[in-house]
Motif scaffolding. Structure first.
Motif, mmCIF file in Angstrom:
data_model
loop_
_atom_site.group_PDB
_atom_site.id
_atom_site.type_symbol
_atom_site.label_atom_id
_atom_site.label_comp_id
_atom_site.label_asym_id
_atom_site.label_seq_id
_atom_site.Cartn_x
_atom_site.Cartn_y
_atom_site.Cartn_z
ATOM 1 N N LEU A 1 -15.472 72.093 -2.266
ATOM 2 C CA LEU A 1 -14.381 73.061 -2.202
ATOM 3 C C LEU A 1 -14.619 74.049 -1.062
ATOM 4 O O LEU A 1 -13.679 74.406 -0.342
ATOM 5 N N LEU A 2 -15.848 74.494 -0.884
ATOM 6 C CA LEU A 2 -16.153 75.438 0.196
ATOM 7 C C LEU A 2 -15.826 74.834 1.553
ATOM 8 O O LEU A 2 -15.284 75.510 2.433
ATOM 9 N N HIS A 3 -16.131 73.561 1.720
ATOM 10 C CA HIS A 3 -15.815 72.898 2.983
ATOM 11 C C HIS A 3 -14.305 72.805 3.199
ATOM 12 O O HIS A 3 -13.809 72.941 4.327
ATOM 13 N N ALA A 4 -13.561 72.598 2.125
ATOM 14 C CA ALA A 4 -12.115 72.421 2.246
ATOM 15 C C ALA A 4 -11.393 73.704 2.618
ATOM 16 O O ALA A 4 -10.357 73.659 3.299
ATOM 17 N N ILE A 5 -11.922 74.862 2.209
ATOM 18 C CA ILE A 5 -11.173 76.102 2.419
ATOM 19 C C ILE A 5 -11.785 76.995 3.485
ATOM 20 O O ILE A 5 -11.163 77.989 3.881
ATOM 21 N N ARG A 6 -12.965 76.701 3.977
ATOM 22 C CA ARG A 6 -13.630 77.628 4.899
ATOM 23 C C ARG A 6 -12.991 77.567 6.285
ATOM 24 O O ARG A 6 -13.043 76.550 6.962
ATOM 25 N N ARG A 7 -12.412 78.693 6.699
ATOM 26 C CA ARG A 7 -11.853 78.838 8.035
ATOM 27 C C ARG A 7 -12.402 80.109 8.700
ATOM 28 O O ARG A 7 -11.829 80.590 9.680
ATOM 29 N N LEU B 1 -10.117 74.331 -10.291
ATOM 30 C CA LEU B 1 -10.312 74.805 -8.919
ATOM 31 C C LEU B 1 -9.196 75.760 -8.503
ATOM 32 O O LEU B 1 -9.450 76.751 -7.792
ATOM 33 N N ILE B 2 -7.981 75.487 -8.931
ATOM 34 C CA ILE B 2 -6.877 76.400 -8.608
ATOM 35 C C ILE B 2 -7.137 77.760 -9.245
ATOM 36 O O ILE B 2 -6.870 78.814 -8.639
ATOM 37 N N THR B 3 -7.669 77.775 -10.457
ATOM 38 C CA THR B 3 -7.995 79.043 -11.119
ATOM 39 C C THR B 3 -9.048 79.812 -10.325
ATOM 40 O O THR B 3 -8.946 81.030 -10.138
ATOM 41 N N ILE B 4 -10.069 79.103 -9.843
ATOM 42 C CA ILE B 4 -11.124 79.756 -9.053
ATOM 43 C C ILE B 4 -10.545 80.320 -7.756
ATOM 44 O O ILE B 4 -10.831 81.468 -7.378
ATOM 45 N N LEU B 5 -9.727 79.538 -7.066
ATOM 46 C CA LEU B 5 -9.128 80.012 -5.813
ATOM 47 C C LEU B 5 -8.266 81.244 -6.050
ATOM 48 O O LEU B 5 -8.275 82.198 -5.251
ATOM 49 N N ALA B 6 -7.526 81.239 -7.131
ATOM 50 C CA ALA B 6 -6.654 82.383 -7.414
ATOM 51 C C ALA B 6 -7.473 83.650 -7.625
ATOM 52 O O ALA B 6 -7.072 84.737 -7.175
ATOM 53 N N GLN B 7 -8.619 83.533 -8.268
ATOM 54 C CA GLN B 7 -9.391 84.728 -8.602
ATOM 55 C C GLN B 7 -10.346 85.162 -7.494
ATOM 56 O O GLN B 7 -11.002 86.199 -7.628
ATOM 57 N N ILE B 8 -10.450 84.417 -6.397
ATOM 58 C CA ILE B 8 -11.168 84.950 -5.232
ATOM 59 C C ILE B 8 -10.190 85.610 -4.269
ATOM 60 O O ILE B 8 -10.606 86.149 -3.231
ATOM 61 N N GLY B 9 -8.895 85.567 -4.582
ATOM 62 C CA GLY B 9 -7.900 86.211 -3.739
ATOM 63 C C GLY B 9 -7.184 85.285 -2.795
ATOM 64 O O GLY B 9 -6.366 85.730 -1.978
ATOM 65 N N SER B 10 -7.436 83.992 -2.891
ATOM 66 C CA SER B 10 -6.795 83.022 -1.998
ATOM 67 C C SER B 10 -5.445 82.597 -2.548
ATOM 68 O O SER B 10 -5.151 82.739 -3.737
ATOM 69 N N TYR B 11 -4.628 82.073 -1.676
ATOM 70 C CA TYR B 11 -3.428 81.368 -2.116
ATOM 71 C C TYR B 11 -3.866 79.992 -2.636
ATOM 72 O O TYR B 11 -4.960 79.523 -2.338
ATOM 73 N N VAL B 12 -2.978 79.338 -3.415
ATOM 74 C CA VAL B 12 -3.396 78.128 -4.126
ATOM 75 C C VAL B 12 -2.478 76.957 -3.779
ATOM 76 O O VAL B 12 -1.298 77.153 -3.427
ATOM 77 N N PRO B 13 -2.987 75.712 -3.893
ATOM 78 C CA PRO B 13 -2.172 74.525 -3.606
ATOM 79 C C PRO B 13 -1.246 74.188 -4.782
ATOM 80 O O PRO B 13 -1.594 73.410 -5.663
ATOM 81 N N ALA B 14 -0.106 74.781 -4.797
ATOM 82 C CA ALA B 14 0.883 74.549 -5.861
ATOM 83 C C ALA B 14 2.232 75.054 -5.378
ATOM 84 O O ALA B 14 2.331 75.741 -4.355
ATOM 85 N N ASP B 15 3.271 74.684 -6.131
ATOM 86 C CA ASP B 15 4.598 75.222 -5.835
ATOM 87 C C ASP B 15 4.792 76.595 -6.459
ATOM 88 O O ASP B 15 5.529 77.431 -5.927
ATOM 89 N N HIS B 16 4.143 76.815 -7.584
ATOM 90 C CA HIS B 16 4.219 78.102 -8.266
ATOM 91 C C HIS B 16 3.025 78.193 -9.218
ATOM 92 O O HIS B 16 2.601 77.190 -9.799
ATOM 93 N N PHE C 1 -7.959 82.964 4.942
ATOM 94 C CA PHE C 1 -7.071 82.556 3.854
ATOM 95 C C PHE C 1 -5.627 82.444 4.346
ATOM 96 O O PHE C 1 -4.874 81.546 3.929
ATOM 97 N N ALA C 2 -5.249 83.368 5.216
ATOM 98 C CA ALA C 2 -3.878 83.331 5.739
ATOM 99 C C ALA C 2 -3.660 82.080 6.594
ATOM 100 O O ALA C 2 -2.610 81.425 6.502
ATOM 101 N N ARG C 3 -4.639 81.733 7.432
ATOM 102 C CA ARG C 3 -4.516 80.505 8.225
ATOM 103 C C ARG C 3 -4.466 79.283 7.325
ATOM 104 O O ARG C 3 -3.689 78.350 7.554
ATOM 105 N N LEU C 4 -5.310 79.265 6.289
ATOM 106 C CA LEU C 4 -5.338 78.138 5.365
ATOM 107 C C LEU C 4 -4.000 77.982 4.645
ATOM 108 O O LEU C 4 -3.477 76.865 4.503
ATOM 109 N N ALA C 5 -3.427 79.097 4.196
ATOM 110 C CA ALA C 5 -2.144 79.045 3.489
ATOM 111 C C ALA C 5 -1.039 78.534 4.406
ATOM 112 O O ALA C 5 -0.160 77.772 3.983
ATOM 113 N N THR C 6 -1.090 78.950 5.672
ATOM 114 C CA THR C 6 -0.079 78.494 6.617
ATOM 115 C C THR C 6 -0.218 77.006 6.905
ATOM 116 O O THR C 6 0.772 76.271 6.986
ATOM 117 N N GLU C 7 -1.466 76.545 7.064
ATOM 118 C CA GLU C 7 -1.710 75.141 7.381
ATOM 119 C C GLU C 7 -1.305 74.213 6.243
ATOM 120 O O GLU C 7 -0.733 73.146 6.463
#
Length: 1040
Positions: free
Chosen positions: A414-420, A839-854, A753-759
């Motif tokens: 997961l760290l590799h997937a989101i680290r920018r 993993l979506i729960t973990i991403l949400a609680q570190i302050g990142s945006y998450v891979p979902a529609d809502h 996180f902003a770059r990741l969310a945009t990508e």
């Protein structure tokens, strides 16, 4: 008869009258016991030969002592008579042998120093600095020379050959990496310290004393080049109270009291970060998995208790363990000299005694490793007060948060997937956030607000990213100065970071909307946290003092000297070594040296000449430095004038004024000037001459050269003073620089996180405080629409495939249960669905945006995972035993705020037993833990048991919490099929295992047998199918 004069309890003069006459000097009572004496006469009258006795000795045996008189008493002669049978008889006992003094072999002084250091620092590999090399001696050379790929030679001494191996000093980091990082050894580095004049006399003229300046261990790295810049390097101490003894279970296996309270303390010496935590033995493994320390320190008293519970826990995870005494620290007040500021006072959650004792062990150990280096750590933070989610070691591994399960590598995690991130310190902070996601709604919302601002303002995001790339790793730079290390390059890096911070603050101010220039704005909050007044003064002072051009020249000289050293090593190998030894040398350095030698330039120092000596400080760095440089310029001008004067006086146009290490300040001429007859003057003393050259001393140049040397030495000393002053200013600004660095790290993460969310098209999740369920209907729910797995999606995209989105509505009242029982075929995505929601729960609680529609989630206090299968043969635990241990931990620790994923509970045993255990776990989660659960299984009977226990959602009531979902397979009627990864309501009672077996390549005959057995079982027929005809078997064999 024997007459004895007793000189004051020290000497006894004995005259022995008998067949012979003997006189014994310096005898004592033990000596008299060795003779067959019948009568003893003592003199009680004081005199020069007679002591001062208070009274005559009446009975004197071998145990008696001559009393010492305190006053002078005169008396007449007396006679004392002893009976012969009162004296000891028999053979004279042998006197005990004198203790032999241990005499060291007559090794050379360097070897004696090395041997003493090896004895003093037992358990360490000793590297001794000798000139331009670090060397190994004695048995350590034989042991580690081959491991380091070094040639082991034999040093000849008067007491025999001594094994030795060495390498150039500039390759220290390379060999430290092998010893410390790869072999997990402790390395003691003995440096050369100049002897004072008195010490030179004592050591027989030795110029240097070699003392251990530092002990390098895997957990106490500071600035070594082989450190992982993207990960913290923690050393952790564990303290167990005296009553924490291990228990023995009835079957003889080691068991521990899971509730035993222990204390943890860990720090990163390279950044100064310092933490403590109270925990239990049961939770120790999870803490170790979260922190990932490189080295564990235990109390010295545990060294002999190899069967202690904590030892088995550490061995299971293969941690490096070191033992250390408690040392001089007793209370937290003793930590003050090692902290940059006082430890925070926390009246609601004070430090426990176990935490303090763990800190005492840790600080003593680190202080001992540094061997006197000063240290300034950040005040300790209690992990318990940080409001973070707990992720146990099983979840950390099965969710592949930092490394993959299969290979244990970074790529695919997961760290590799989101680290920018673009800074090293930002990458380290992101890793910490993933290990400990926040449970504070305010912190999470603040991070999300920053991300949203950077998504909306792309120019601001990109500009900040460019400036962050110009910054340096301030945490480690500042800590180097706090440890009395660091160099001018580090000062320049710090100044660049301060300037980049100033520019970032300017950009943030410009980005503040006019109508919202208030402290509530997230950008304004970040600006407020940055302090620039003192750091800017420091940066200006650094820029004014350090000469960057001179520093670059200095690095070129160092590189040149390193190349020369490698060339020397290669020459020695060519002339004295074996042909194979050449391969042991780095080829690049040797090639550089050969190329340089071909050009005829031996070093850059020679190229620049002594008049162009490199200085790292500008002349204006201090008034003293300016005056000294002015003096040096005047002396240089005098040298030029003297050169012209001597050339005219001696009629030698080739004359140059030089300095050499062996001859000092000399005049040198060459060519026809060397044979001139004008060098016979009385003030000229020829040192060497040949047909083409001549060198001689000239008093005027000698005096001028000494003045130049003195001025250069003064410049060097003043440069060191200026550098020390700059380092002191860094330490004075330590707190502000560290706080600013933390803000830059957070900006690095949020812009990434902003770059990741945009990508990747991520969305901002909505989070609710779950501590009070009445605040929102979704406080204890997980609502994810169109969720995707953050790492699997990237892997499929690389193959040109798409990921099937799925909804998760656990606990979304009304109409959805808080526990989902998921069935379906193998390979249809059940495990992927479980993991992606965690993993979506973990991403949400570190302050990142998450891979979902809502996404809407109630904050989770802990994530528990029981996924996959593995045994633990080291502790004699089968696959099913490991599965049950993980399940037990979940059932004991999960709270109503937790999120649990469980996959295939009970599969390691018989179907009936497995189904019973699986239903028991599900029943406990429903009635006791009452948390959010995704429960996947192949035991279809669980659906019937849930219905029978009235635990379905439609059954209502408190127990009505289980909702059935499944995946499926679509077949085309011709043997083809596709997996349907989309979840639907209901129960799928077909696992389609034979389809997976065919995909895996099982022989068709085996597939046919399995199908016949399965059909028989479904129709109620027990036993294997009838045997096949022999001809069919032969036919199939020929086909294969």
């Amino acid at each position: 008869m024997l007459a004895a004069h007793l000189p004051f309890a020290r000497r006894i003069r004995v005259a022995w009258f008998g067949s012979t006459r003997r006189s014994l000097h310096s005898a004592d009572a033990a000596t008299l016991d060795r003779f067959p004496i019948q009568h003893v006469t003592t003199c009680a009258r004081p005199g020069p030969a007679c002591g001062q006795l208070s009274r005559p000795m009446l009975r004197w045996t071998s145990q008696a002592r001559c009393p010492i008189a305190r006053g002078q008493i005169r008396g007449k002669k007396t006679r004392t008579t002893l009976r012969l049978d009162e004296l000891p008889q028999g053979a004279i006992p042998a006197a005990p042998p004198l203790p032999l003094e241990e005499v060291e072999p007559a090794y050379p002084t360097v070897l004696l120093q090395a041997r003493r250091n090896m004895d003093k620092f037992d358990g360490c590999v000793l590297l001794t600095r000798v000139g331009g090399f670090y060397e190994l001696y004695f048995e350590q050379a034989d042991e580690y020379g081959p491991l380091l790929n070094l040639k082991v030679a034999q040093k000849k001494t008067s007491v025999g050959p001594v094994p030795m191996a060495g390498f150039p000093f500039f390759q220290l980091d390379r060999f430290l990496k092998i010893l410390v990082q790869d072999l997990n050894r402790h390395v003691a580095i003995a440096e050369e310290f100049p002897n004072s004049p008195s010490d030179k006399v004592k050591s027989g003229g030795l110029l240097h004393d070699r003392r251990v300046a530092r002990i390098v261990t895997p957990g106490t790295l500071i600035d070594e080049n082989f450190m992982d810049p993207y990960a913290n390097n923690y050393v952790m101490a564990i303290h167990l109270p005296a009553e924490a003894d291990r228990l023995q279970s009835d079957d003889g296996n080691q068991a521990s009291d899971a509730s035993t309270q222990i204390g943890l303390a860990w720090l990163d010496l390279s950044t100064g970060a310092f933490f403590t935590q109270p925990t239990t033995l049961a939770s120790l493994g999870s803490a170790l998995s979260r922190v990932s320390p490189r080295e564990i320190v235990l109390d010295k008293e545990l060294e002999l208790q190899k069967d202690h519970t904590v030892i088995s826990i550490l061995e299971e995870e293969m941690h490096l363990v070191t033992y250390s005494p408690l040392g001089e620290f007793r209370t937290m007040s003793d930590w003050a000299p090692m902290l940059e500021s006082e430890a925070p006072i926390q009246p609601t959650q004070p430090f426990t005694d176990n935490e303090v004792q763990a800190g005492n062990i840790l600080l003593h150990y680190v202080k001992d490793r540094l061997r006197g280096l000063s240290m300034k750590l950040q005040p300790p933070l209690r992990h318990e007060s940080l409001q973070v989610m707990n992720i146990d070691k099983n979840s950390m591994r099965s969710l592949e948060i930092k490394q993959t399960i299969r290979d244990g590598v970074f790529k695919g995690s997961l760290l590799h997937a989101i680290r920018r991130t673009v800074t090293k310190s930002g990458a380290r902070l992101l890793s910490e956030w993933l290990s400990s996601p926040s449970t504070s709604l305010g912190v999470i919302n603040f991070r999300q607000e920053l991300v949203s601002r950077f998504i909306a303002d792309e120019d601001l995001r990109d500009s900040i990213t460019v400036l962050l790339r110009r910054s340096h790793d301030s945490h480690r730079l500042v800590q180097k100065f706090a440890l009395n290390r660091g160099d001018p390059d580090d000062l320049l890096g710090l100044a660049s970071t301060i300037r980049a911070t100033e520019s970032i603050v300017y950009l943030l101010r410009e980005a503040l909307p006019e109508q919202t220039r208030s402290e509530e704005d997230c950008l304004a909050t970040m600006i407020k946290r940055i302090s620039l007044e003192e750091p800017l003064k420091l940066a200006q002072r650094i820029r004014e003092a350090i000469d960057e051009e001179g520093l670059n020249q200095k690095h070129q000289i160092e590189d040149s000297e390193a190349d020369e050293m490698m060339a020397l090593a290669q020459d020695i190998v060519k002339t004295e070594g074996a042909p194979d030894d050449t391969a042991l040398l780095p080829k690049v350095a040797a090639a550089k040296s050969e190329k340089k030698r071909a050009k005829g330039i031996t070093s850059i120092r020679e190229h620049y000449g002594e008049d162009s000596e490199v200085w790292i400080m500008k002349p204006g760095a201090s008034p003293t430095l300016a005056r000294l440089h002015s003096d040096l310029s005047s002396l240089t001008l005098e040298k030029i004038q003297l050169t012209e004067t001597l050339r005219t006086r001696l009629n030698a146009t080739s004359l140059t004024l030089k300095w050499t290490p062996g001859l000092g300040h000399i005049c040198h001429v060459r060519g026809k000037d060397a044979n001139s007859s004008s060098y016979g003057a009385a003030d000229l003393r020829t040192l060497s001459s040949s047909r083409t050259t001549r060198s001689f001393h000239q008093p005027e140049w000698t005096q001028l050269g000494e003045r130049i040397d003195k001025t250069r030495f003064a410049i060097r000393a003043e440069e060191q003073r200026v550098f020390a002053a700059l380092r002191g200013q860094v330490i004075q600004s330590l707190v502000k620089l560290r706080r600013n660095a933390t803000v830059l790290d957070e900006l690095d993460i949020t812009t990434s996180f902003a770059r990741l969310a945009t990508e990747q098209g991520l969305v901002r999740p909505i989070l609710y405080d779950s501590t009070s369920p009445t605040t929102s209907p979704h406080a204890r729910s997980t609502i994810i629409l169109g969720g995707r797995h953050p790492t699997v999606e990237g892997g499929l995209a690389a193959q040109g495939r798409t990921f099937q989105q799925n909804d998760c509505l656990v606990g979304a009242a009304p109409g959805h249960g808080r526990i989902w029982l998921i069935t379906g075929p193998n390979m249809a995505g059940k495990s992927t669905f479980l993991r992606q929601n965690a993993l979506i729960t973990i991403l949400a609680q570190i302050g990142s945006y998450v891979p979902a529609d809502h996404a809407e989630l109630g904050i989770v206090d802990a994530i528990f995972s029981r996924v996959g299968s593995a045994d633990n043969l080291y502790h004699n635990q089968s696959t099913f035993m490991v599965e049950m241990l993980e399940t037990a931990a979940i059932l004991r620790q999960a709270t109503p705020r937790s999120f649990v994923i469980m996959d295939e509970v009970g599969r390691g045993t018989t179907p009936d037993d497995g189904a019973a255990v699986a239903f028991a776990a599900l029943h406990h989660l429903v009635h006791v833990n009452r948390c959010r659960v995704l429960f996947a299984t192949h035991f279809h009977v669980l659906a019937d048991l849930v219905a029978r226990g009235r635990m379905r959602l439609e059954d209502g009531g408190d127990a009505g919490a289980v909702e059935m979902y499944c995946t499926d397979v679509e077949e085309d009627g011709k043997g083809g099929f596709v997996y349907v990864h989309k979840l639907r309501r209901g129960t799928n009672r077909q696992s389609h295992a034979l389809k997976v077996a065919r995909l895996a390549g099982l022989p068709e005959r085996a597939i046919q047998v399995a199908r016949e057995v399965l059909e028989g079982l479904e129709s109620g027929v027990q036993g294997p199918p009838p045997p096949a005809e022999e001809k069919d078997l032969r036919k199939e064999s020929r086909a294969v």
